[in-house]
Write a protein that holds these residues in place. Structure first.
Motif, PDB file in Angstrom:
ATOM      1  N   THR A  48     -14.488 -27.851 -27.634  1.00  0.00           N
ATOM      2  CA  THR A  48     -14.690 -26.983 -26.482  1.00  0.00           C
ATOM      3  C   THR A  48     -14.471 -25.522 -26.849  1.00  0.00           C
ATOM      4  O   THR A  48     -13.874 -25.207 -27.884  1.00  0.00           O
ATOM      5  CB  THR A  48     -13.756 -27.394 -25.330  1.00  0.00           C
ATOM      6  N   ARG A  58      -8.537 -29.922 -19.144  1.00  0.00           N
ATOM      7  CA  ARG A  58      -9.408 -31.094 -19.118  1.00  0.00           C
ATOM      8  C   ARG A  58     -10.260 -31.250 -20.378  1.00  0.00           C
ATOM      9  O   ARG A  58     -10.265 -32.330 -20.988  1.00  0.00           O
ATOM     10  CB  ARG A  58     -10.280 -31.040 -17.859  1.00  0.00           C
ATOM     11  N   PRO A  59     -11.010 -30.226 -20.829  1.00  0.00           N
ATOM     12  CA  PRO A  59     -11.799 -30.427 -22.048  1.00  0.00           C
ATOM     13  C   PRO A  59     -10.946 -30.592 -23.302  1.00  0.00           C
ATOM     14  O   PRO A  59     -11.338 -31.305 -24.236  1.00  0.00           O
ATOM     15  CB  PRO A  59     -12.665 -29.169 -22.124  1.00  0.00           C
ATOM     16  N   GLN A  62     -10.011 -34.235 -23.477  1.00  0.00           N
ATOM     17  CA  GLN A  62     -11.155 -35.034 -23.914  1.00  0.00           C
ATOM     18  C   GLN A  62     -11.341 -34.950 -25.417  1.00  0.00           C
ATOM     19  O   GLN A  62     -11.568 -35.970 -26.093  1.00  0.00           O
ATOM     20  CB  GLN A  62     -12.424 -34.563 -23.205  1.00  0.00           C
ATOM     21  N   ASN A 169     -16.331 -29.950 -10.584  1.00  0.00           N
ATOM     22  CA  ASN A 169     -16.009 -29.403 -11.899  1.00  0.00           C
ATOM     23  C   ASN A 169     -15.650 -27.924 -11.819  1.00  0.00           C
ATOM     24  O   ASN A 169     -15.803 -27.181 -12.784  1.00  0.00           O
ATOM     25  CB  ASN A 169     -17.193 -29.592 -12.861  1.00  0.00           C
ATOM     26  N   ASN A 207     -14.127 -28.318 -16.639  1.00  0.00           N
ATOM     27  CA  ASN A 207     -14.407 -29.001 -17.899  1.00  0.00           C
ATOM     28  C   ASN A 207     -15.638 -28.382 -18.545  1.00  0.00           C
ATOM     29  O   ASN A 207     -16.768 -28.622 -18.123  1.00  0.00           O
ATOM     30  CB  ASN A 207     -14.630 -30.491 -17.664  1.00  0.00           C
ATOM     31  N   GLU A 210     -18.633 -30.718 -19.883  1.00  0.00           N
ATOM     32  CA  GLU A 210     -19.657 -31.315 -19.032  1.00  0.00           C
ATOM     33  C   GLU A 210     -20.914 -30.461 -19.050  1.00  0.00           C
ATOM     34  O   GLU A 210     -20.858 -29.229 -19.071  1.00  0.00           O
ATOM     35  CB  GLU A 210     -19.142 -31.476 -17.600  1.00  0.00           C
TER      36      GLU A 210
END
Length: 452
Positions: A48, A58-59, A62, A169, A207, A210
């Motif tokens: 990210t 969030r990212p 992930q 988001n 995020n 996404e």
């Protein structure tokens, strides 16, 4: 040692897949955590975009969940566990903090670890989190604030307080939170931690990983932040409203690109009340556009930033930098070097510090190194060589000021009494403009913080 760390990571697998119940972003106030993020980003383990703080959790989570820990070397594994530990702490539904700090003289975070703008400060705070909301209330009580001025004594403030709500988001936030825009480590052109944070209302992507749309899928992860706000009234030149937007993205793992736009509207009646300031800084609205690029290659990266400002005429500043990561399983080291140029007509308000003669650097070279150990021990050291602008404003004639100083900024962080104790020190050498003699000046500060 390595086996023990991997067992800890394996036990955290359920946490990694759980929904995040926390303030949705990583704060800017932990430079050692930022070093861990940059290390993993340079190594391609974090995909990210990471050059906009507050950075969303969030990212990051992930990307961490996709990492094969058996492929990490010792320094990458240490950075991984450092980031994982911070994320686990942020998962708590409630957090409370107490901080005590004091200093001999003012100096901002660009000088090192902590910002000091008062002789003594007590800070209390609490944060509450729900499934799609979070809020924090932080109150600071100050004694002999250096940033007091003819508009306010600044005995107390609410820096760090916020409320945030997640919708799809997107995150809507209102608060007084610190920010850092761009890849620079010592000083940013737009937002950094040298001064008190601005009051703002912001919308950010939760995020960046996404897909934003098929038409821009080739840009890779995209982080977007849009905000309006008002600078804190702690120095005459920070009385201003602004609107700002930033987007940064990574089309390939080795390349991160960012673009920023800030529209600033000063309060002319406050600026014009002091003639010396009125002559030096314009009361006209200004627009600043910035472009930054970072090229990442394993253990190192190169970065640059161009900042163009229009306030009746155009001024352009630029920055070049490089960073390196090295160490072993119990020590993480991050070294960097930066060269920054700021033209004299550039309205660089963020560089102004309280209780000092107002001198804008026009050229600055900075070399620095940060070190971190798993137990919480950390240290940093930076040396800066500054070539000041020819125009220096001394609001108080007897104010001591060193021209074209060489500065050493250093500090350590130690676990003490269940919290973290930080000691910060600055040594400067230059020519005193009052006595015309070469001299040294010293500044020191200490902060102890406990979070539970």
């Amino acid at each position: 040692m390595r086996c023990n760390i991997i067992l800890v990571l394996a036990s955290a697998s359920l946490f990694m897949t759980a929904p995040l119940k926390a303030a949705p972003w990583v704060n800017t106030d932990d430079q050692y955590l930022r070093s861990s993020i940059q290390l993993l980003a340079d190594a391609g383990q974090i995909r990210t975009a990471v050059n906009t703080f507050p950075l969303m959790w969030r990212p990051l989570l992930q990307d961490l969940a996709r990492i094969d820990t058996s492929s990490l070397n010792d320094t990458q594994l240490l950075a991984y566990t450092r980031l994982l530990t911070a994320a686990r702490f942020a998962q708590q539904e409630t957090m409370t903090s107490l901080a005590l700090s004091g200093s001999t003289d003012p100096f901002g975070l660009s000088d090192g670890g902590n910002a000091y703008q008062e002789q003594a400060k007590v800070s209390l705070g609490t944060e509450l989190k729900g499934h799609n909301w979070s809020a924090g209330v932080f109150k600071q009580f100050r004694d002999k604030a250096y940033d007091s001025n003819l508009y306010t004594d600044n005995k107390t403030h609410w820096d760090g307080s916020y409320s945030a709500y997640t919708l799809g988001n997107w995150v809507l936030m209102a608060g007084v939170v610190p920010q850092w825009w761009g890849p620079a480590q010592h000083q940013s052109f737009l937002f950094d931690n040298q001064s008190r944070p601005a009051k703002s209302v912001q919308v950010s992507r939760l995020n960046a990983n996404e897909l934003l749309g098929n038409a821009v899928s080739w840009l890779g992860p995209i982080h977007v932040n849009v905000q309006i706000g008002e600078y804190a009234g702690t120095a005459v030149l920070r009385h201003a409203r602004y609107g700002a937007a930033r987007a940064n993205f990574r089309p390939i793992p080795s390349l991160e690109i960012g673009g920023s736009l800030v529209r600033l509207r000063p309060y002319p009646e406050q600026l014009a009340s002091i003639p010396a300031l009125f002559e030096r800084y314009t009361v006209a609205d200004s627009t600043t556009v910035g472009i930054d690029v970072q090229w990442r290659q394993g253990d190192w990266s190169l970065y640059s930033e161009l900042s163009s400002q229009r306030t009746g005429e155009i001024s352009q500043g630029w920055l070049l930098g490089a960073q390196w990561h090295f160490g072993h399983e119990s020590l993480l080291l991050n070294a960097f070097a930066e060269l920054q140029h700021i033209p004299e007509k550039y309205q660089y308000w963020l560089s102004l510090q309280p209780n000092e003669a107002l001198a804008q650097p026009k050229r600055m070279i900075t070399l620095g190194i940060k070190a971190y150990m798993p137990q919480g021990h950390a240290a940093y050291a930076k040396i800066s060589l500054v070539d000041d602008s020819d125009k220096v404003i001394q609001l108080v004639e007897e104010t001591s000021y060193l021209s074209d100083p060489i500065s050493l900024h250093s500090g350590i962080q130690l676990p003490v009494l269940g919290g973290l104790l930080s000691l910060d020190y600055r040594l400067q050498h230059g020519d005193n403009v009052l006595s015309n003699q070469t001299e040294f000046t010293h500044r020191a500060g200490a902060t102890w913080e406990w979070r539970w």
